[in-house]
Design a protein around this motif. Sequence first.
Motif, PDB file in Angstrom:
ATOM      1  N   UNK B 118     -67.045  36.343 -12.426  1.00  0.00           N
ATOM      2  CA  UNK B 118     -66.536  35.636 -13.591  1.00  0.00           C
ATOM      3  C   UNK B 118     -66.026  36.633 -14.662  1.00  0.00           C
ATOM      4  N   UNK B 119     -64.915  36.525 -15.147  1.00  0.00           N
ATOM      5  CA  UNK B 119     -64.384  37.434 -16.146  1.00  0.00           C
ATOM      6  C   UNK B 119     -65.444  37.402 -17.375  1.00  0.00           C
ATOM      7  N   UNK B 120     -66.079  36.151 -17.614  1.00  0.00           N
ATOM      8  CA  UNK B 120     -66.977  36.399 -18.798  1.00  0.00           C
ATOM      9  C   UNK B 120     -68.018  37.235 -18.706  1.00  0.00           C
ATOM     10  N   UNK B 123     -66.189  40.090 -20.105  1.00  0.00           N
ATOM     11  CA  UNK B 123     -65.762  39.622 -21.294  1.00  0.00           C
ATOM     12  C   UNK B 123     -66.723  39.468 -22.271  1.00  0.00           C
ATOM     13  N   UNK B 183     -56.443  38.847 -16.598  1.00  0.00           N
ATOM     14  CA  UNK B 183     -57.614  38.542 -15.902  1.00  0.00           C
ATOM     15  C   UNK B 183     -57.886  39.285 -14.530  1.00  0.00           C
TER      16      UNK B 183
END
Lengths: 434, 205
Positions: B118-120, B123, B183
């Motif tokens: 997950x990019x989160x 991020x 992304x």
Amino acid sequence: MTCREVKELLSSFVDQELAEEERRLVEEHVKDCADCQRDLTEIRNLKRALQSLPEVEPPAELHQMVMSAIKAEKRGKFLSFARKRNAAGEKGRFPGLRGWVRSLDYRRLGTALVAGFILVFVSSFGTYWLVVKRLGVGVLDSRERAGLMGKAAEDGSLERKDEGFTLNDEYGSSSAQAPVAPSSGAPQGAAEGLKTDIAGRGVKSLTGTGSLLPGAERKIVKRAYLSIELSRGQVQRASNEAMQVIEKNQGYVESSSMSRTDQNKEELFSFYMTARIPRENLDRAIGELSTLGKVVKQDLFAQDVTDQYVDLDARIRNKEVQEQRLLKILGEAKTVGEILQVESELSRVRADIESMVAQREVLEKSSDLSSLTLSITEEGALKPSGQFLPWLDVWSAFVSAWRNLFILIARITPGLVTIGVVVFAGSKVLRRKL
Amino acid sequence: MAFLDEVALVRRAAKGDMEAFETLVRRYEKGLYNLAFRLVSNPEDAMDVVQEVFLKTYQALPEFRGESKFSTWVYRVCVNASLDLLRKKQKFQMYSLDEPLALKDAEVSREVEDSGKRTEDIVETRFLGEAVLRVLKDLEPHYRALLVLCDVQGYSYQEISEILGMSLGTVKSRLHRARNLVRKILVGEQFSPSCVKGDEGREHR
């Protein structure tokens, strides 16, 4: 709504740029779709990350830098041929020389060139008009004339002063001068005449040396040039009259010529002569000749040859003394060898004396007899077609103005280039420092 | 009210009123500097850009018809000047979204691959913003400008379309593509060793 469609809209959804209906659809879809929800979170985080970038404070000098650049621009605006940069900035700055050429505002540059062209043209025409119409015939002629007239006037006054001297002196030494006069009057005096003359001079030099001391008698060679213009068909008559004037003033004509030219199917006569006139009669003769027609040009030159004359005279006297001594030695000579030796020396001295005497003769003659050159032309002979041709003169003035301009440009270009390079480099360095 | 005030200011400046122009400079220099700084990512270049923007604006002011807002106009000039400077400065390699992205050894296809990561996760820090911009440096400058205008500066699509001179639709679709690309790259960089190496190389430049 399919996942694919929703994913297309997610970006706009995050930016809150969707219409109400679309927004609701996406919201509903994301609730049930984990994949889309993950994408949405990622995009949101991405946006948040960018949003969280702190606002930077511009350097304190920025404002000053901008304002001074603009003020500099405002100052340089008038002379700048650079095109106004495209506001939209499509091309932005033009780098390099090619860019500079491309950035030129051709309309402005062209206008400037045309204006310069017209300015030079008008000014050359104006100059011509002023000179020709106000001052006289031709641009150069009039200037020349003004200068020479002044000079002639000077010479005249000088001459008059000198003549006071000469006159007195001539009375005082008239007896001594008497034998000289005939020989100078007849230049073809031949060799034997010359000898007696020298003998006489020898006497003179022994008796009346005082008259030849420097400053006692000035020898001045005078030359006069006179140019006269007449109406058509008058040249022959005038030339005869001119010859009569010369004769009346005890002068003689050295050479004369009458020529005819055909111009525009018209015959134009011109007369040219050189004459010798006793110095004291020169002014009178000029005055009389001037009445023949319109005087276009009158020049007077005077050359003081007194020093030359006195020097020559002294050298002659020395040689003559030397000759006398040799003659005495010759009378006392015993052997043939001695005689021959003295004879050869004597002949050398004699030859020197004769050449110097001849030189003195020439000086005397030219100072006693002034030379006068007269040219008589018909009206129109000076100007090619006899009519006023302003455009020709304007054109030549125009051409020379441009030629001079180009010469000027060629001369200052290296300097300008150097200055330009220095200024450019300087500004670069300065800018970097800022 | 502010808008009317600005119209008057612009009109006065166009007539050569330096004071009015200086007021405009004072009003916009900070915003322009921020935009330029985010686009060219170094203070000196940003200053150069801002100076150039005001110069151009000053020169072209008499021809400014007021068809758009003054602010839109200066921002457009600023974006163009920044992109020009970037183009000039680094004859950088252009990545196009239409071609597969070549990242040193690894190749990333255009579709977002589901790495399960997950990019989160990545991020989190606020440094991510910087990382995003760094990534964007190697992309077509317009994408960078889009993200800066939209996210950093917070302009609406309408305003962005005016500033960049493109249609609303283009803004929409390009933003979408830009974000997907970022992304993709971030995920790739984080998890593929070869890409990490590539990232280091980029940082040393």
